[in-house]
Design a protein around this motif. Sequence first.
Motif, PDB file in Angstrom:
ATOM      1  N   ALA A  79      66.325 -25.681  73.877  1.00 41.63           N
ATOM      2  CA  ALA A  79      66.581 -24.406  74.559  1.00 41.63           C
ATOM      3  C   ALA A  79      66.133 -24.598  76.003  1.00 41.63           C
ATOM      4  CB  ALA A  79      65.817 -23.266  73.889  1.00 41.63           C
ATOM      5  N   GLU A  80      66.390 -23.616  76.849  1.00 40.90           N
ATOM      6  CA  GLU A  80      66.032 -23.765  78.251  1.00 40.90           C
ATOM      7  C   GLU A  80      64.533 -23.995  78.409  1.00 40.90           C
ATOM      8  OE1 GLU A  80      66.694 -21.523  82.568  1.00 40.90           O
ATOM      9  OE2 GLU A  80      67.375 -20.566  80.719  1.00 40.90           O
ATOM     10  N   ASN A  81      64.183 -25.148  78.987  1.00 41.47           N
ATOM     11  CA  ASN A  81      62.789 -25.535  79.216  1.00 41.47           C
ATOM     12  C   ASN A  81      61.972 -25.649  77.923  1.00 41.47           C
ATOM     13  OD1 ASN A  81      63.089 -25.687  82.044  1.00 41.47           O
ATOM     14  ND2 ASN A  81      62.864 -23.452  82.200  1.00 41.47           N
ATOM     15  N   THR A  82      62.647 -25.824  76.818  1.00 43.06           N
ATOM     16  CA  THR A  82      61.976 -26.031  75.530  1.00 43.06           C
ATOM     17  C   THR A  82      62.453 -27.367  74.963  1.00 43.06           C
ATOM     18  OG1 THR A  82      61.903 -23.655  75.124  1.00 43.06           O
ATOM     19  CG2 THR A  82      61.535 -25.096  73.235  1.00 43.06           C
ATOM     20  N   PHE A  83      61.493 -28.254  74.702  1.00 41.91           N
ATOM     21  CA  PHE A  83      61.849 -29.608  74.294  1.00 41.91           C
ATOM     22  C   PHE A  83      61.261 -29.960  72.925  1.00 41.91           C
ATOM     23  CE2 PHE A  83      61.957 -29.451  78.890  1.00 41.91           C
ATOM     24  CZ  PHE A  83      63.145 -30.113  79.199  1.00 41.91           C
TER      25      PHE A  83
END
Length: 263
Positions: A79-83
């Motif tokens: 997800a956005e900025n989630t790794f």
Amino acid sequence: MKKNDEFYVPYIEGSLGAKTKQTLKRFTMGSFVLIIIAALLFSFSQKPFKNSSFELLNETKITGTFHESPYPMLRVEVAENTFKNILLLGFGKSSADPFLEKLQNDVKNLNGKTISIEGNLIYYNGKTLIQITDDEKVTLVNAKNTKIPEKETIGEMTLKGEIIDPKCYFGVMKPGKGKIHRSCAVRCISGGIPPVLATTDNNNMSTYYLLTDLKGNPIHKAILPFIGKPSEISGIVQKVDDWYLLKINPKNISIKSNTSLFY
């Protein structure tokens, strides 16, 4: 022979007496009840299968940023900025290194490069691993350097848990129990599979720590005597996205029991 004694002749039809029939009936019913009780006791004594998955017959293609922290991982943006960091493993009881060697010879330094891997997914309790079975299915997507995750130092901690091998524990062995599976974990970690300290808190929540030496390098042979034995371990905890690392000195591991909680 007494007058009321029954005498059974197998080849004479109808020679089986009423008392004998009643005795056989009681014996059959008793045996049936005992079998049911034994089956129930056996089923209740078994540990339930873990809610884990090993996609041995399916291959999944994953693309992400390769990095070694210090074990090979593929960093994927979910997800956005989630790794999410997927731990890379080799086939059988091998590390991923032999399957990365060909590409590393071509690229020299894979850290920060975008690569694609096709292999068998293993996932359990929020952790994902992938088994690589063919070095031809490890390909370079982008040679440009991409940002790799930074290690956040949390501090020194003393943790109680058990050293396991993540491949068997997270999905391959269901259930994993006994000396056979402990021996299997020893062979897996000897073969280069990263060792993990599995801990459980009072709320039955589990946390997993990839073990390294005090310099942050891979560790294998030095922790073999402690695998599958509940222990107390002190070290420095670091965080890399969704994984924790624990930098330890194996000499400071204190075994609390020889009876495994997991194997």
